[in-house]
Structure formats: C-alpha cells, structure tokens
Design a protein around this motif. Structure first.
Motif, mmCIF file in Angstrom:
data_model
loop_
_atom_site.group_PDB
_atom_site.id
_atom_site.type_symbol
_atom_site.label_atom_id
_atom_site.label_comp_id
_atom_site.label_asym_id
_atom_site.label_seq_id
_atom_site.Cartn_x
_atom_site.Cartn_y
_atom_site.Cartn_z
ATOM 1 N N UNK A 1 -7.203 -3.376 9.705
ATOM 2 C CA UNK A 1 -6.880 -4.761 10.022
ATOM 3 C C UNK A 1 -5.802 -5.300 9.110
ATOM 4 N N UNK A 2 -5.114 -6.375 9.517
ATOM 5 C CA UNK A 2 -4.015 -6.926 8.716
ATOM 6 C C UNK A 2 -4.452 -7.453 7.354
ATOM 7 N N UNK A 3 -5.692 -7.890 7.240
ATOM 8 C CA UNK A 3 -6.174 -8.430 5.969
ATOM 9 C C UNK A 3 -7.040 -7.438 5.200
ATOM 10 N N UNK A 4 -7.213 -6.248 5.744
ATOM 11 C CA UNK A 4 -8.116 -5.264 5.127
ATOM 12 C C UNK A 4 -7.399 -4.511 4.013
ATOM 13 N N UNK A 5 -8.154 -4.195 2.962
ATOM 14 C CA UNK A 5 -7.608 -3.376 1.887
ATOM 15 C C UNK A 5 -7.229 -2.008 2.439
ATOM 16 N N UNK A 6 -5.949 -1.653 2.264
ATOM 17 C CA UNK A 6 -5.427 -0.435 2.895
ATOM 18 C C UNK A 6 -6.114 0.810 2.363
ATOM 19 N N UNK A 7 -6.295 0.868 1.057
ATOM 20 C CA UNK A 7 -6.930 2.038 0.458
ATOM 21 C C UNK A 7 -8.370 2.193 0.947
#
Length: 316
Positions: free
Chosen positions: A259-265
């Motif tokens: 998601x756009x606000x989710x932590x990528x790692x």
C-alpha cells in the motif's frame, strides 16, 4: 616550422586556453562559495566527513539542495569540455589544406611530409593535453567537498570521467579523430560532426562495458534493513531480491501488493522476500579500470593518428 604551425593554429589554441582559464575560475569560485555557505550554516563537516548524513531535512538539506544543480552543471561542463579541447585544436589542423586544395603546394616545400605532419601534431596536441591535465588537477581539488556532500564515488559515471587518466585519454581520442578526419575529408563541418559522433560512440562503448571488464562485488542486505536504495562502495550495476530458499525473485513481482502508506521493508517481508542483493563495481577497481580504458583509448588514438600520417603522405 613550429612557429608557422603556431601562427596558423593560434586562434584555436587561444580559444582552448581561454576555456580552460574560465573553467578553472568557475571551479575555484564554486568551491569557495560552497565552503562559505557550509560555514554559515554550521555544516562544514558535511564537506569533509563522508559519514555525515546531510541529506535529511533541516539546514544540512538546505546546503544539499542549494548546490546540487551547480555540482551537476560543473560535472557535465567538464565532461564535455575535455574532449572539446582536442576537437578545437585539431579540427582545422589539416582540413584547411584538404578543403582549399593547397595540400600540394604545402607539401612540395622544403619541409618533408613527415616533419610537416609531426610538427602539426606535436604543436597542438601537447597544449591540449596540458589543458586537460590542468582541468583534472583543479577539478580534483575543487569538486572534492561536493563529492563528499553528495556521496559520489570516483568510480561512478561523471566522477570516473573527471578523475585519473581518463581526461587525458578523452582529449587524445577527440584530437586523433579530428586529425584523422581532417586528412581524409574535405569539409570542416564534416570533421566536426564526425569527431563528435565518433567520440560519443567510443565513450558509450567504454561506458557500457565498464561493468564487465573486471569482476564485480555483491552485497546482500537483509530485507529488514533495506530502505529502497543501494548504499554500496562503488558503482551499482544490478539489484535483485531473494526468497527464503535463496531463490531469485523478479523485480516485477516485488512490492506489487504494498500500500502507499505501508512500510516498504515490512511489506516485502510479508511477501516472503528475505534479502536484497546488489551487484556493483567496487571503488577499489577505480585505478585498474582507469588504466585499462585509457590503454584502449591510446591504442585507438594510435591507430587514428597512423591513418592520418599515411593519408598525409599521399596528399597533393
């Protein structure tokens, strides 16, 4: 003979010298302005300590943003100017005789063809190489704090082209191209266009083979420490992701469900990615690559100058 060549080429040589002087002044002023601004912001450490992170928000970021484009401009200007020196001094070296049809008159004088060709080459090539050397030394001093601030290694593109032996090799290639084309073509415009295109082709080939000349290094980063960028001591080549069993995961399959606000790692961990793998040409290979590619440039230049010499002996 040397004085005659100087009189014929003094306009080109003076133009090249003027460009070198103006560029040296720009480099000196740029470094002084950067140091003055950093001192005013209290961020002088950003210019001497690579461990300092001056890319975050705040006054350090202000310094970073203020000098990003001036740094890029100086790099591109130097990248273009060095080979331009060779073109400027050699473009009309032999073209005047071939274009105006006076080669026969020139070559039937008391001076031998070999001496005529050698004197023309030496009288113009040596100043061009001297100019490139001056620019290389001054750029090394002037751009050092910029490279620390922007964390750019010497082995990275544009950094590689401005340091070491490559600037001398670059001006040698452009000079040899212009000198060779000047003896074969009867148009100054064709010599200029041919030299620019030829140099760009040679540069592109050397640039895109630079990763493959020497063995690369690999750095594996656990996905929990991955922030989306490559922080390697060298020139990044490729990035890949691996799963729990060490299998390769295609880049197109990674992060699709994030998601756009989710932590990528955290998202990548949820998708089963365990590590990011970076392949790169390490900084320790800077000088070996410099010497190899400069050696290639010298061989090409020798072939071009030999072609020019052979053609010059048959003019008239």
């Amino acid at each position: 003979m040397t004085w005659l060549v100087w009189r014929r080429q003094r306009g080109a040589l003076l133009l090249a010298a003027a460009l070198v002087v103006v560029t040296v002044a720009l480099l000196v002023v740029a470094r002084l302005l950067l140091e003055s601004r950093a001192a005013g912001l209290g961020d002088s450490a950003c210019l001497v300590d690579p461990a300092q992170d001056c890319t975050g928000w705040g006054r350090g970021r202000e310094l970073y943003d203020s000098f990003l484009w001036p740094h890029r401009f100086l790099q591109f200007w130097l990248w273009a100017l060095v080979p331009l020196l060779g073109l400027i001094v050699a473009a009309a070296l032999f073209t005047r005789e071939t274009e105006e049809g006076t080669a026969g008159f020139v070559l039937t004088q008391s001076v031998s063809r070999a001496r005529w060709w050698t004197t023309n080459i030496a009288t113009t090539l040596l100043p061009a190489l001297a100019g490139a050397l001056v620019l290389t030394l001054v750029a090394r001093w002037a751009l050092a704090p910029f490279e620390t601030l922007f964390r750019q290694g010497r082995i990275e593109p544009l950094g590689f082209e401005l340091h070491g032996t490559w600037p001398l090799a670059s001006v040698l290639i452009s000079f040899s191209l212009a000198a060779a084309l000047g003896t074969w073509l009867r148009s100054s415009l064709a010599v200029v266009v041919g030299t620019v295109l030829g140099w760009l082709v040679i540069f592109a080939v050397l640039l895109y083979t630079r990763y493959d000349i020497l063995p690369t290094s690999v750095q594996v980063v656990p996905i929990g420490e991955f922030d989306g960028t490559a922080d390697v001591d060298g020139m990044p080549r490729d990035m890949a992701f691996r799963g729990p069993a060490g299998e390769m995961i295609g880049s197109g399959q990674v992060g699709v469900g994030c998601g756009p606000q989710e932590n990528y790692s955290a998202c990548l961990q949820r998708e089963g990615v365990t590590a990011a793998e970076f392949e790169y040409q390490p900084e320790s290979n800077f000088w070996p690559l410099q010497l190899i590619q400069s050696g290639v440039a010298i061989i090409l230049s020798a072939a071009l100058l030999s072609s020019s010499y052979v053609r010059a002996r048959r003019l008239g």
